[in-house]
Every structure is written in C-alpha cells, then in structure tokens.
Design an enzyme around this catalytic site. Structure first.
Site, PDB file in Angstrom:
ATOM      1  N   ASP A   1      -1.408  -1.064   6.193  1.00 20.62           N
ATOM      2  CA  ASP A   1      -1.606  -0.610   7.575  1.00 20.62           C
ATOM      3  C   ASP A   1      -3.036  -0.167   7.851  1.00 20.62           C
ATOM      4  O   ASP A   1      -3.412  -0.001   9.001  1.00 20.62           O
ATOM      5  CB  ASP A   1      -0.656   0.544   7.902  1.00 20.62           C
ATOM      6  CG  ASP A   1      -1.090   1.833   7.209  1.00 20.62           C
ATOM      7  OD1 ASP A   1      -1.508   1.744   6.037  1.00 20.62           O
ATOM      8  OD2 ASP A   1      -1.031   2.899   7.833  1.00 20.62           O
TER       9      ASP A   1
ATOM     10  N   ASP B   1       0.868  -1.177   0.000  1.00 23.50           N
ATOM     11  CA  ASP B   1       0.000   0.000   0.000  1.00 23.50           C
ATOM     12  C   ASP B   1       0.912   1.236   0.000  1.00 23.50           C
ATOM     13  O   ASP B   1       2.109   1.138   0.248  1.00 23.50           O
ATOM     14  CB  ASP B   1      -0.870  -0.046   1.263  1.00 23.50           C
ATOM     15  CG  ASP B   1      -1.811   1.137   1.357  1.00 23.50           C
ATOM     16  OD1 ASP B   1      -2.381   1.523   0.330  1.00 23.50           O
ATOM     17  OD2 ASP B   1      -1.948   1.688   2.468  1.00 23.50           O
TER      18      ASP B   1
ATOM     19  N   ASP C   1      -7.085  -2.382   4.207  1.00 18.49           N
ATOM     20  CA  ASP C   1      -6.096  -3.342   3.709  1.00 18.49           C
ATOM     21  C   ASP C   1      -6.341  -4.751   4.242  1.00 18.49           C
ATOM     22  O   ASP C   1      -5.713  -5.705   3.761  1.00 18.49           O
ATOM     23  CB  ASP C   1      -4.679  -2.911   4.115  1.00 18.49           C
ATOM     24  CG  ASP C   1      -4.248  -1.621   3.436  1.00 18.49           C
ATOM     25  OD1 ASP C   1      -4.675  -1.409   2.287  1.00 18.49           O
ATOM     26  OD2 ASP C   1      -3.515  -0.836   4.057  1.00 18.49           O
TER      27      ASP C   1
END
Length: 648
Positions: A544, A341, A548
């Site tokens: 995080d 990410d 996600d």
C-alpha cells in the site's frame, strides 16, 4: 435493456415470426400454388432473411472490400447463399435467423456483465458546490475544483474530489467504490474520497486533489483500460480465429468442388459407374459444404471466451475489486506464492506511542519534544503517532519548532535540521551510520525509534501497530484457494516482524529490508518458481505504500490496497482492493479460478460439438438443422454458461 437492444429484439422477433409462418405454410401445404411451384417461396423467404441478416451481409461485403474477408460474416453469407442455390430456402433462412438470435443473447449477456462495471460510472459527480471567501456558494464542474477549495456537500450528494472533512459529521455510503453496503462515519480531520455519497448532514470538505487525480477519476481510467489487456486464453482464441476461418472456407470449397470433379472424371473415363453421379449430384456436395461452413463458424469461441473474462471483471468490480485486465484475472487463478508488506497491509498502520525510554539524564518530555520537532509537518504514520503523543502528553507543552531542512533515509529514518541542532529519528542503522551509541534492547512486538540530537543519544520511543482483524482469516482462505506459500517482507525490525508473522501464520518473514531489498527478495522468489526454464506458478505482491511501487511492478500480479494506499502503489498495481479488506484477495482468486474454468469449459464443449458435427456433415450424416445447433445452439449454451459469473 437498452433501446438499441430492444430494437434488435423486435427485428429478430419479426423475422422469426415470418420464418415460422412460412415454414407452417410450406410444410402443411396451405397455399397450393406455392407448393406447385416451390420457387415462389424464394422471394417470400428472402424477406425474413434480409430483415434479420442484412447487417451480416453488409459486413461481409465491407470485409471483402477492405481486404479482411475471413470472419463469421463471410461464413454465414456464403453458407446461406449456397443453401438458397441448393433449393433449401427454409434452412438458409433458419441459419441467419438463429445466428441473429445467438447474437441477441450475446448482446444481452454483455449488457448484464457491463451493468456491474457500469455502476462505477454512476459514481462520477455531476457538480461541486464551492464556498467562496465572501461566503457565497458557486456550483461548478468537478474539473474546475482546485486544491484548497472548500466544498459544501449536502445530504444525498456525491463527493466530487478527494479531501479532508473540516466541519460536520455524517454517514457516507461507499458501496459503489468498495462493495461494502454498511455506511461509515466521518468526522472533522478525516479523509474522504470522491465518489462516496453523503448520507446525512452537511459536510465542509477541503479539496486535497484536483478531479483528474482523485480516486473516482482513477477508477474510471482503470475500468476503461481493463478490456485492452487480454488473457492468454483470449489471445489464443483471437489467433485461432484468424487462421481457422480461411482454413474452413477453403476446406468447404474443396468439399463442394473436389468430389464432384473426381466423380466427373471417373464417370467420363469409365472408372466409376454413372449411378454414383446420379446418387451424389453436385448440388449434394454444395449442400454439404454449406452445412460444413455453418458448423465451423467460430461464434461460440469468439463470443463466449471474452465474455467469460468480461463477466469475471464485472463480478470482481461488484465486490469492490478493480482488475486492470483479464490477463491478471487469469494469472491470479494460478497463484502459487503471495508476498505481502506488513504496515498498512497486514496491520492497520494506526501507530501509537507505547513507551518512552529516555537515556540517562534525559527527561521523557525532552525526548518526545526533540522527536516531535523533527517530525513536525511529516505525514508518515509513525510521525503522526509521535506528534499525537506529544500533544496529549501530561506535561507543560512547548510550541513545536518547524524543521529548516529534512532528509529521509529510506528504511532508516529522518534527519532534521531544527534551529541550530541536527536531530535524528529512526532505526539503529541510522544511529550506526552517525556512529552514535544506542540502547540495543529491542521490544518484542513494537517498532523502535531511536532519537539523537547533535551526536548525543536521547533515548528511544517504542511504537505499536495493531494487526487487522481480517488478516489471519484472509491468509487461511488464500491457502484454501491454492496459494502454497505466504511471505511477508518488511522494513521493520526482526522481532516485530517475526511476532506478526507468528500471529498470522505467515510461512516466511524477511525483515529490515529497504525498498531495493524487497525487489531482490521478490526476484529470488520468482526464480524459485522456475524449473527447467519454465515458470511453474505465479507470484503476487500486496502493498500500500509509495515504497511498494517497484515491487508491485516487478511481481507477476501487483495488488494494492486502494482505500489507504498511495497513488504510486495504485498506479503500479494490477489489481486494486478498494476498501483495504484482505479477505477480498482470496475472493478475487476464487473469481479468477471460476472465470478460467468457465472459459475452458466453453472451449472444450464448443470444439467437441463442432468437430463431431463437422465430420458428420462431411459424410452427409448431418443436415443444416444440425449445423444450426452446432453453431447457434452451442453459442447460446456457452453464453449462458459464461453468464453464471454474474451471480454472487
């Protein structure tokens, strides 16, 4: 060294001393009556035998009683009893004593491996000081702390639950959680996690979580569950031992009986000369069978392979990396693709308003006031940056309104009902959904938030996010550790994503993705790793945020940033980096590869030595002492090899 281990050491030491004393007496013929009648040595040798091995014999008897006899206790007991019957008293005792020496080495090695993990257990706070409404302070169990309680944390005390610092400044020690030896500063308004140690000053902290949901509690839960998830190598060894032991027992039985039976029939029928019976009496084949049993004991494999993975998990925990099972340590050692990410992972997630671009006829104050009113009460990093910009704005500030209703459109933005107005704050896709014309000019390296009120476009706010200093170094080191491709998935705009990707040397960038879109991309990447129905290489995802969690669950290995990561992400992940340092990812890959290499070395070495000595013992070319080395010696060597993982 624990008290239990010290007692074991004393017991084995006494047995070893008695055994060596008897060996000296027997070989040097110091007591004539014993040498004239060797059978007198039997009760003397039984003394060190039972001192060192009574628990092995007991375990063997219980295994037979519970109909689960095939284990190393059975092998050791049969082999040593057989050696006593063969008249080899010293060798029978040697097998049991040195087997227990090997077990002692194993216990010590496990204790050393457990020590680094056990350090995490020391982070558990024993009490919490709660400030009551009347100003009094009550000391209670951390389990009794409630959300909203004000905690007083003195210098040297552990933070009992996660919270927000309300007053006081201090340096806190996070080494037990993150592996980072340098203390960090905390100030009023900052988050503080449980398990840290307050270095100096007095802190007043408002509890934001109860103990069972706090960081320290989750860490302990992860550590306790880690040993339950075995690697493929460990599962193979477990299955191998399950089938291997009965095969060995029946092979030894055949070695003890069949040659004797064949020779007896041959001599009786005249097919074989009588001299062959004299040269190879039944006691010889019994001795060889006992040697065969000792060599074949799978201790080296059963002990050293799980110990290697246990040591790997311990080494990782000392670095501030929590691995939820040895299977994930094995998978990450074979990593081919790492997907990550952007916000909060590659970047700091510390957003700041960079530029205000109001529409024609709209002031900057009006644009910012509308956006701040809609975001008032939100904890999203972008919302915080807008609120901070309004509070620090160089204009007469009005009191922010509180939205009556809010609706989050995942990957698009926020819809808020403020008084009688509907305010939209989000991406261009949110504007398109409500058919609102907006400025399509995009910033190259910033996130753009468009703002509209009651269908009228007010303008856009560009918000920048800073790249983490360690991100580029981490990506370079990942590739040095064998990762072939690094892919970035983000819901951010294409120009911003591509700018970050170029700066960090990311191989592929996919932008403007909703959470479902991220899962689809991971599915595509997983399929690309399959060839002829077989998976070649594995994929890890690093994230995080709460959005996600689905991708972390779907990937082969999910890695969560634990310091700032959401609870959902940490729960879904297989590996947790406690201090958000991306450089820890190549570190855990290195630990995984080293663990698998050491486990493989132990398997190959143990099997090679055992097969060699097994063949020699079957043909009478190896005695019981060679068998002791092939069992205990190989076990100790494998344990010492596994203990290399404990070094930094």
């Amino acid at each position: 060294m624990s008290e239990k281990l010290k007692k074991e050491r004393s017991r084995v030491g006494i047995a070893l001393a008695l055994f060596l004393g008897l060996m000296i007496i027997e070989k040097m013929k110091l007591i004539s009556i014993l040498n004239e009648h060797p059978i007198y040595f039997l009760p003397l040798y039984l003394l060190p035998y039972f001192i060192s091995g009574y628990d092995v014999v007991r375990e063997c008897i219980l295994g037979i009683k519970n109909r689960r006899p095939f284990d190393e206790a059975l092998l050791m007991t049969i082999a040593t009893v057989g050696a006593f019957f063969a008249g080899e008293f010293a060798e029978a005792v040697a097998v049991m004593v040195f087997y227990q020496v090997g077990e002692l080495f194993q216990s010590y090695a496990v204790g050393q491996s457990r020590a680094s993990i056990k350090e995490l257990m020391n982070i558990v706070p024993e009490y919490a000081n709660v400030e009551r409404a009347d100003g009094s302070v009550e000391t209670i169990d951390p389990d009794e702390v409630e959300i909203g309680d004000i905690l007083l944390i003195k210098a040297g005390e552990k933070v009992p639950v996660d919270g927000i610092v309300r007053s006081g400044e201090s340096m806190i020690n996070t080494a037990a959680l993150t592996g980072e030896s340098v203390p960090r500063s905390v100030f009023p308004g900052e988050n503080i996690i449980s398990g840290c140690i307050n270095g100096e000053g007095l802190l007043r902290v408002e509890a934001t979580k109860c103990f069972e949901d706090s960081t320290v509690s989750k860490i302990l839960e992860l550590v306790e569950e880690a040993s339950e998830k075995k690697s493929k190598t460990e599962n193979f060894i477990t299955r191998f031992a399950r089938f291997y032991t009965p095969i060995v027992v029946f092979s030894a039985l055949a070695l003890a009986i069949l040659p004797t039976l064949i020779m007896f029939v041959g001599v009786t029928t005249g097919a074989l000369p009588k001299e062959i019976w004299q040269a190879h009496p039944p006691i010889t084949w019994l001795y060889r069978a006992c040697t065969f049993l000792v060599v074949s004991c799978p201790c080296a494999l059963v002990i050293s392979v799980p110990l290697s993975f246990f040591g790997g998990i311990g080494a990782a925990s000392r670095e501030g990396i929590l691995v939820k099972g040895s299977n994930y340590l094995e998978l990450i050692s074979k990593l081919s693709v790492l997907v990550t990410d952007k916000t909060g992972t590659l970047t700091k997630g510390n957003f700041a308003v960079e530029r205000l671009c109001p529409a024609e006829g709209v002031s900057e104050e009006e644009l910012l006031f509308a956006a701040a009113s809609a975001e008032n009460g939100s904890t999203h990093p972008i919302a915080k940056s807008i609120l901070l910009a309004y509070q620090e704005g160089d204009f007469v500030r009005r009191e922010l309104l509180i939205p009556k209703e809010t609706e989050n459109r995942s990957g698009k933005g926020l819809i808020a009902k403020v008084e009688d107005s509907q305010i939209l704050v989000g991406s261009g896709r949110l504007m398109e959904e409500f058919r609102i014309s907006y400025s399509e000019e995009e910033a190259e390296s910033a996130t753009v938030c468009h703002v509209a009120r009651d269908g009228a476009y007010l303008g856009k706010i560009t918000i920048a996010d800073e790249i983490k200093e360690s991100s580029r170094e981490a990506i370079l080191k990942m590739k040095m550790e064998g990762v072939k491709e690094v892919v970035m998935l983000t819901g951010d705009s294409k120009p911003v994503a591509e700018e970050v990707g170029r700066a960090l040397g990311v191989d592929r960038v996919y932008s403007e993705l909703l959470p479902a879109g991220k899962v689809e991309k991971v599915e595509e990447l997983l399929k690309s790793l399959e060839k002829n129905g077989k998976q070649e290489g594995y994929l890890a995802f690093v994230g995080d945020g709460i959005n996600d969690a689905p991708v972390l669950s779907r990937s082969d290995v999910g890695i969560a940033m634990g310091g700032m990561g959401s609870d959902a992400a940490i729960e879904a992940a297989d590996i947790v980096i406690m201090d958000d340092d991306l450089v820890k990812i190549p570190r855990v890959i290195s630990i995984g590869r080293r663990t698998v290499r050491i486990a493989t070395e132990n398997i190959v070495f143990a099997l090679a030595i055992k097969i060699l000595v097994l063949l020699l013992s079957a043909f009478g070319l190896a005695n019981m002492w060679a068998a002791v080395f092939a069992d205990v010696g190989v076990t100790v060597i494998c344990i010492v090899n596994a203990m290399r993982l404990l070094k930094r």
